[in-house]
Design a protein around this motif. Structure first.
Motif, PDB file in Angstrom:
ATOM      1  N   ARG A 144       0.870  -1.171   0.000  1.00 55.90           N
ATOM      2  CA  ARG A 144       0.000   0.000   0.000  1.00 55.90           C
ATOM      3  C   ARG A 144       0.904   1.217   0.000  1.00 55.90           C
ATOM      4  O   ARG A 144       1.805   1.320   0.837  1.00 55.90           O
ATOM      5  CB  ARG A 144      -0.913  -0.012   1.229  1.00 55.90           C
ATOM      6  N   VAL A 145       0.684   2.117  -0.953  1.00 54.17           N
ATOM      7  CA  VAL A 145       1.585   3.251  -1.111  1.00 54.17           C
ATOM      8  C   VAL A 145       0.829   4.577  -1.106  1.00 54.17           C
ATOM      9  O   VAL A 145      -0.340   4.651  -1.485  1.00 54.17           O
ATOM     10  CB  VAL A 145       2.411   3.143  -2.414  1.00 54.17           C
ATOM     11  N   LEU A 146       1.537   5.602  -0.662  1.00 50.69           N
ATOM     12  CA  LEU A 146       1.038   6.966  -0.803  1.00 50.69           C
ATOM     13  C   LEU A 146       1.365   7.487  -2.194  1.00 50.69           C
ATOM     14  O   LEU A 146       0.645   8.323  -2.746  1.00 50.69           O
ATOM     15  CB  LEU A 146       1.653   7.878   0.255  1.00 50.69           C
ATOM     16  N   GLU A 147       2.457   6.968  -2.768  1.00 46.61           N
ATOM     17  CA  GLU A 147       2.850   7.279  -4.138  1.00 46.61           C
ATOM     18  C   GLU A 147       3.882   6.254  -4.571  1.00 46.61           C
ATOM     19  O   GLU A 147       4.598   5.687  -3.742  1.00 46.61           O
ATOM     20  CB  GLU A 147       3.421   8.690  -4.264  1.00 46.61           C
ATOM     21  N   ALA A 148       3.940   6.006  -5.886  1.00 48.88           N
ATOM     22  CA  ALA A 148       4.932   5.083  -6.432  1.00 48.88           C
ATOM     23  C   ALA A 148       5.115   5.381  -7.913  1.00 48.88           C
ATOM     24  O   ALA A 148       4.175   5.809  -8.592  1.00 48.88           O
ATOM     25  CB  ALA A 148       4.492   3.632  -6.243  1.00 48.88           C
ATOM     26  N   LYS A 149       6.335   5.145  -8.395  1.00 46.31           N
ATOM     27  CA  LYS A 149       6.600   5.306  -9.818  1.00 46.31           C
ATOM     28  C   LYS A 149       7.728   4.392 -10.229  1.00 46.31           C
ATOM     29  O   LYS A 149       8.554   3.968  -9.412  1.00 46.31           O
ATOM     30  CB  LYS A 149       6.916   6.759 -10.171  1.00 46.31           C
ATOM     31  N   VAL A 150       7.760   4.109 -11.531  1.00 44.52           N
ATOM     32  CA  VAL A 150       8.803   3.307 -12.141  1.00 44.52           C
ATOM     33  C   VAL A 150       9.528   4.190 -13.153  1.00 44.52           C
ATOM     34  O   VAL A 150       8.891   4.836 -13.991  1.00 44.52           O
ATOM     35  CB  VAL A 150       8.234   2.065 -12.853  1.00 44.52           C
ATOM     36  N   VAL A 151      10.857   4.189 -13.062  1.00 44.14           N
ATOM     37  CA  VAL A 151      11.683   4.974 -13.977  1.00 44.14           C
ATOM     38  C   VAL A 151      12.604   4.018 -14.734  1.00 44.14           C
ATOM     39  O   VAL A 151      13.257   3.172 -14.122  1.00 44.14           O
ATOM     40  CB  VAL A 151      12.513   6.035 -13.207  1.00 44.14           C
ATOM     41  N   VAL A 152      12.634   4.154 -16.065  1.00 46.24           N
ATOM     42  CA  VAL A 152      13.504   3.360 -16.931  1.00 46.24           C
ATOM     43  C   VAL A 152      14.287   4.333 -17.801  1.00 46.24           C
ATOM     44  O   VAL A 152      13.686   5.158 -18.506  1.00 46.24           O
ATOM     45  CB  VAL A 152      12.692   2.379 -17.804  1.00 46.24           C
ATOM     46  N   ASP A 153      15.598   4.248 -17.729  1.00 47.40           N
ATOM     47  CA  ASP A 153      16.473   5.142 -18.511  1.00 47.40           C
ATOM     48  C   ASP A 153      16.109   6.616 -18.327  1.00 47.40           C
ATOM     49  O   ASP A 153      16.063   7.395 -19.285  1.00 47.40           O
ATOM     50  CB  ASP A 153      16.423   4.777 -20.005  1.00 47.40           C
ATOM     51  N   GLN A 171      -0.502   7.786  -7.447  1.00 51.24           N
ATOM     52  CA  GLN A 171      -0.518   8.359  -6.114  1.00 51.24           C
ATOM     53  C   GLN A 171      -1.025   7.248  -5.193  1.00 51.24           C
ATOM     54  O   GLN A 171      -0.731   6.091  -5.429  1.00 51.24           O
ATOM     55  CB  GLN A 171      -1.379   9.618  -6.097  1.00 51.24           C
ATOM     56  N   HIS A 172      -1.792   7.531  -4.227  1.00 44.74           N
ATOM     57  CA  HIS A 172      -2.407   6.582  -3.298  1.00 44.74           C
ATOM     58  C   HIS A 172      -2.871   5.320  -4.034  1.00 44.74           C
ATOM     59  O   HIS A 172      -3.582   5.415  -5.023  1.00 44.74           O
ATOM     60  CB  HIS A 172      -3.583   7.327  -2.650  1.00 44.74           C
ATOM     61  N   GLY A 173      -2.420   4.150  -3.582  1.00 46.80           N
ATOM     62  CA  GLY A 173      -2.862   2.917  -4.214  1.00 46.80           C
ATOM     63  C   GLY A 173      -2.033   1.715  -3.841  1.00 46.80           C
ATOM     64  O   GLY A 173      -1.495   1.640  -2.732  1.00 46.80           O
ATOM     65  N   ILE A 174      -1.911   0.784  -4.802  1.00 45.00           N
ATOM     66  CA  ILE A 174      -1.194  -0.470  -4.575  1.00 45.00           C
ATOM     67  C   ILE A 174      -0.088  -0.618  -5.617  1.00 45.00           C
ATOM     68  O   ILE A 174      -0.333  -0.550  -6.815  1.00 45.00           O
ATOM     69  CB  ILE A 174      -2.122  -1.697  -4.684  1.00 45.00           C
ATOM     70  N   LEU A 175       1.116  -0.849  -5.130  1.00 45.80           N
ATOM     71  CA  LEU A 175       2.246  -1.243  -5.969  1.00 45.80           C
ATOM     72  C   LEU A 175       2.306  -2.767  -5.908  1.00 45.80           C
ATOM     73  O   LEU A 175       2.363  -3.341  -4.820  1.00 45.80           O
ATOM     74  CB  LEU A 175       3.545  -0.635  -5.436  1.00 45.80           C
ATOM     75  N   VAL A 176       2.254  -3.407  -7.071  1.00 46.66           N
ATOM     76  CA  VAL A 176       2.270  -4.866  -7.148  1.00 46.66           C
ATOM     77  C   VAL A 176       3.521  -5.315  -7.877  1.00 46.66           C
ATOM     78  O   VAL A 176       3.727  -4.981  -9.047  1.00 46.66           O
ATOM     79  CB  VAL A 176       1.030  -5.407  -7.903  1.00 46.66           C
ATOM     80  N   PHE A 177       4.358  -6.081  -7.182  1.00 45.99           N
ATOM     81  CA  PHE A 177       5.473  -6.769  -7.814  1.00 45.99           C
ATOM     82  C   PHE A 177       4.952  -8.155  -8.174  1.00 45.99           C
ATOM     83  O   PHE A 177       4.477  -8.884  -7.294  1.00 45.99           O
ATOM     84  CB  PHE A 177       6.671  -6.863  -6.873  1.00 45.99           C
TER      85      PHE A 177
END
Length: 146
Positions: free
Chosen positions: A7-16, A24-30
């Motif tokens: 459960r995250v307040l914010e998350a992002k993925v950066v490539v190169d 923003q608020h939600g779920i980060l799923v690996f």
């Protein structure tokens, strides 16, 4: 198939240096995909993630799912979740699905998730991703579908 949910307040993925997915608020799923996994199992897992009561309701209890909480879903492929780690000092990635097959299944699962939920973002399968997150709680769950 395994999913590590945070459960995250914010998350992002950066490539190169470029952001490929951000919530923003939600779920980060690996998401880890094994040799024996298929679309049926994957859909079952996505459905469970979307229905999982992960967020605080009006009483402060984990009573709301991602839709009720107006959250986002960030899906990130992570084959290392499939590693066997019980023996020795080096992970065994033998249980992971081969990359070409796993990529095809991952893309089908992303499409399915997007058909079931409006706010779905992703990383890039097989890329060297930098994942940034602010864990909320922290709240982390491991889900498995066999």
């Amino acid at each position: 198939m395994r999913a590590l949910l945070q459960r995250v307040l914010e998350a992002k993925v950066v490539v190169d240096g470029e952001t490929t997915g951000e919530i923003q608020h939600g779920i980060l799923v690996f998401l880890g995909i094994g040799k024996e996994d298929d679309l049926v199992k994957g859909k079952k897992l996505i459905d469970k993630i979307l229905k999982y009561r992960f967020f605080d309701d009006e009483q402060g209890k984990m009573g709301w799912n991602i839709n009720q909480a107006n959250g986002g879903l960030l899906l990130v492929s992570q084959f290392t979740l499939m590693a066997q780690t019980q023996k020795g000092l080096r992970p065994d990635f033998g249980p992971a699905m081969p990359p070409n097959d796993a990529k095809a299944l991952y893309e089908e699962l992303v499409s399915y998730a997007k058909s079931q939920f409006d706010n779905v973002q992703t990383g890039i399968f097989g890329a060297d991703m930098k994942v940034h997150l602010v864990n909320d709680g922290p709240v982390t769950f491991n889900l498995e579908i066999e």
